[in-house]
Design an enzyme around this catalytic site. Structure first.
Site, short mmCIF file in Angstrom:
data_model
loop_
_atom_site.label_atom_id
_atom_site.label_comp_id
_atom_site.label_asym_id
_atom_site.label_seq_id
_atom_site.Cartn_x
_atom_site.Cartn_y
_atom_site.Cartn_z
N GLN A 123 19.79 119.69 109.38
CA GLN A 123 20.24 119.66 107.98
C GLN A 123 19.03 119.88 107.06
OE1 GLN A 123 21.09 115.67 106.78
NE2 GLN A 123 22.38 116.23 105.06
N GLU B 15 28.45 111.93 105.68
CA GLU B 15 27.31 111.29 106.35
C GLU B 15 27.29 109.78 106.07
OE1 GLU B 15 23.51 113.00 105.31
OE2 GLU B 15 22.46 111.88 106.88
N SER C 248 19.03 106.93 99.80
CA SER C 248 18.47 105.58 99.92
C SER C 248 19.45 104.52 99.39
CB SER C 248 17.16 105.50 99.12
OG SER C 248 17.47 105.56 97.75
C1 LIG Z 1 14.46 109.23 109.52
C2 LIG Z 1 14.81 110.17 108.42
C3 LIG Z 1 15.56 111.30 108.72
C4 LIG Z 1 15.85 112.22 107.73
N1 LIG Z 1 16.52 113.36 108.08
C5 LIG Z 1 16.76 114.30 107.13
C6 LIG Z 1 17.38 115.54 107.49
O1 LIG Z 1 17.72 115.79 108.66
N2 LIG Z 1 17.57 116.47 106.53
C7 LIG Z 1 17.22 116.25 105.22
O2 LIG Z 1 17.47 117.12 104.40
N3 LIG Z 1 16.60 115.10 104.85
C8 LIG Z 1 16.36 114.12 105.78
N4 LIG Z 1 15.72 112.95 105.42
C9 LIG Z 1 15.23 112.81 104.05
C10 LIG Z 1 16.01 111.79 103.21
O3 LIG Z 1 17.27 112.30 102.86
C11 LIG Z 1 15.14 111.48 101.97
O4 LIG Z 1 13.96 110.85 102.45
C12 LIG Z 1 15.85 110.56 101.01
O5 LIG Z 1 16.92 111.21 100.37
C13 LIG Z 1 14.89 110.00 99.92
O6 LIG Z 1 14.20 111.05 99.32
P1 LIG Z 1 12.59 111.03 99.19
O7 LIG Z 1 12.03 110.72 100.54
O8 LIG Z 1 12.18 112.28 98.52
O9 LIG Z 1 12.27 109.77 98.28
P2 LIG Z 1 12.34 109.74 96.69
O10 LIG Z 1 13.58 110.41 96.21
O11 LIG Z 1 11.04 110.19 96.14
O12 LIG Z 1 12.51 108.17 96.44
C14 LIG Z 1 11.40 107.26 96.50
C15 LIG Z 1 11.93 105.86 96.14
O13 LIG Z 1 12.43 105.84 94.79
C16 LIG Z 1 13.78 105.37 94.77
N5 LIG Z 1 14.55 106.14 93.77
C17 LIG Z 1 14.54 107.49 93.60
N6 LIG Z 1 15.38 107.83 92.59
C18 LIG Z 1 15.96 106.67 92.14
C19 LIG Z 1 16.91 106.36 91.13
N7 LIG Z 1 17.48 107.32 90.41
N8 LIG Z 1 17.25 105.06 90.96
C20 LIG Z 1 16.69 104.06 91.70
N9 LIG Z 1 15.75 104.30 92.67
C21 LIG Z 1 15.40 105.58 92.89
C22 LIG Z 1 14.31 105.66 96.17
O14 LIG Z 1 15.37 104.77 96.49
C23 LIG Z 1 13.09 105.41 97.03
O15 LIG Z 1 12.95 104.04 97.29
C24 LIG Z 1 15.43 112.00 106.39
C25 LIG Z 1 14.69 110.85 106.08
C26 LIG Z 1 14.37 109.95 107.08
C27 LIG Z 1 13.55 108.73 106.72
#
Ligand SMILES: Cc1cc2nc3c(=O)[nH]c(=O)nc-3n(C[C@H](O)[C@H](O)[C@H](O)COP(=O)(O)OP(=O)(O)OC[C@H]3O[C@@H](n4cnc5c(N)ncnc54)[C@H](O)[C@@H]3O)c2cc1C
Length: 382
Positions: free
Chosen positions: A125, A243, A365
């Protein structure tokens, strides 16, 4: 919500339990993040397919078993109880398949759905990017039209199984950045196309199947668009709702985790401690809450009702409960548990401890799920 099983569902459960009892490998397969692990898991998937136990809820015409969603939950319960191997094609089975059934063209469905079930295509994905995670509409990977192709350039990150996958479901920008949600499109991209590069990322639990994917002018035929150009946001939200929602994570997995933690407390002589008993009791209640929430969502699905944003309640419940179960497990493991919190070691407890912490991040998250529940279910202001 009717918790009584029909006779055909009881029969399905009994047959499956007997089959799994006979066929589940006695020792764990190598991890899916390794080439050997992928091979062993794919071989296992093919045995499941040959026995008629994959795609329980998928239509017959695409190689599925054509059963209802509750029967598919029975499959998940028995599968978890038997301690059967992790599913190799989880992204294909749980995300890409349902997206193609809802939005794909007939040729896309006939080409990809049987291949997903037979594990002839391993899927990943490609939604997240270095600058687009929670704020998914910030996706920058661009696709521009060139004749009957779209030419894709950009970068995806945190791609589960990205090192091994044959295909990726990629969210790309086809319109201007002004109307962020309208300018997105979902593409089915063959990972062997020229210009696709994968860089492995080793996770904190030492698994290495994760990847960063770069697209350098990758040419994708336009018949590989899912839905229509510009409809990517709607389809991506459908994928994320699936999902997070019904049946994706079986309550039986949590029950299994909790049983293992109770056994650990007993083994370490801690089962009689009031604080341990209190935490175990609370976790038992949480697991039951998730079970009812999950079954309710599945029953809605069987009645043709899309649980919609309620999926966020499910996601929050299973991911937070799982994390809490493994936190207790780490505490019960005492000094060994301190190692759990410090780095990867060769132990299944440690692997699961770390992976439980990822559950409240992937698929959106916990903070994002709380925002959705507050705004879309409770009607609170943004
Ligand atoms: C084990 C694992 C597998 C994954 N597999 C996939 C995959 O196969 N394909 C894929 O596309 N992605 C994948 N991901 C990515 C995952 O979808 C993202 O890590 C997730 O959506 C968070 O985005 P970010 O890491 O950019 O964090 P950010 O969006 O930068 O967030 C950082 C922190 O800020 C908080 N935050 C952000 N915005 C807000 C808001 N509006 N209000 C309150 N809090 C907020 C978040 O909760 C988090 O704690 C995977 C992640 C992990 C850990």
């Amino acid at each position: 919500l009717d918790l009584r099983e029909r006779p055909d569902q009881r029969r399905f459960r009994a047959d499956l339990r007997a089959w799994l009892g006979e066929h589940v490998p006695r020792s764990p397969l190598p991890p899916l993040s390794t080439v050997d692990g992928v091979r062993a898991h794919v071989a296992w998937e093919r045995r499941l397919t040959a026995a008629g136990y994959t795609g329980v809820h998928w239509p017959l015409e695409y190689g599925g078993q054509g059963k209802d969603a509750v029967t598919s939950a029975i499959f998940e319960e028995e599968y978890a109880r038997a301690g059967a191997p992790e599913r190799a094609n989880v992204v294909g089975l749980r995300l890409v398949g349902p997206a193609l059934m809802a939005y794909g063209t007939d040729p896309q469905r006939h080409r990809h759905l049987p291949a997903i079930l037979g594990c002839d295509e391993l899927w990943s994905q490609g939604f997240s990017e270095p600058e687009a995670g929670s704020d998914l509409a910030a996706v920058r990977t661009r696709a521009s039209r060139d004749g009957d192709h779209l030419v894709v350039t950009g970068e995806k990150i945190w791609t589960t199984l990205g090192v091994h996958a044959d295909w990726i479901l990629a969210l790309v920008r086809t319109g201007s950045g002004e109307r962020r949600h309208d300018g997105l499109t979902l593409l089915l991209v063959d990972m062997r196309t020229e210009g696709v590069e994968r860089r492995p990322i080793v996770q904190v639990n030492a698994d290495a199947g994760f990847a960063q994917i770069t697209f350098n002018e990758v040419r994708v035929p336009e018949d590989q668009v899912v839905g229509s150009v510009g409809q990517g946001w709607t389809v991506a939200m459908h994928v994320l709702t699936v999902e997070r929602g019904a049946g994706t994570v079986s309550h039986a997995w949590l029950e299994q985790d909790l049983r293992a933690t109770i056994a650990l407390a007993r083994e370490r002589g801690r089962l009689e401690e009031p604080l341990v008993r209190r935490e175990l009791a609370l976790l038992r209640v949480q697991v039951q809450r998730y079970r009812f929430s999950n079954l309710r969502a599945l029953c809605l699905t069987d009645h043709g009702i899309d649980p919609g944003p309620e999926a966020s309640i499910n996601k929050l419940l299973w991911s937070e409960t799982r994390k809490r179960i493994y936190r207790l497990g780490a505490e019960l493991r005492g000094e060994d548990g301190l190692l759990d919190a410090q780095g990867p070691e060769d132990s299944e407890w440690q692997r699961q401890y770390w992976y439980s912490r990822a559950a409240t991040i992937y698929g959106g998250s916990s903070q994002i799920q709380k925002n959705i529940i507050a705004e879309r279910l409770l009607g609170l202001p943004r």
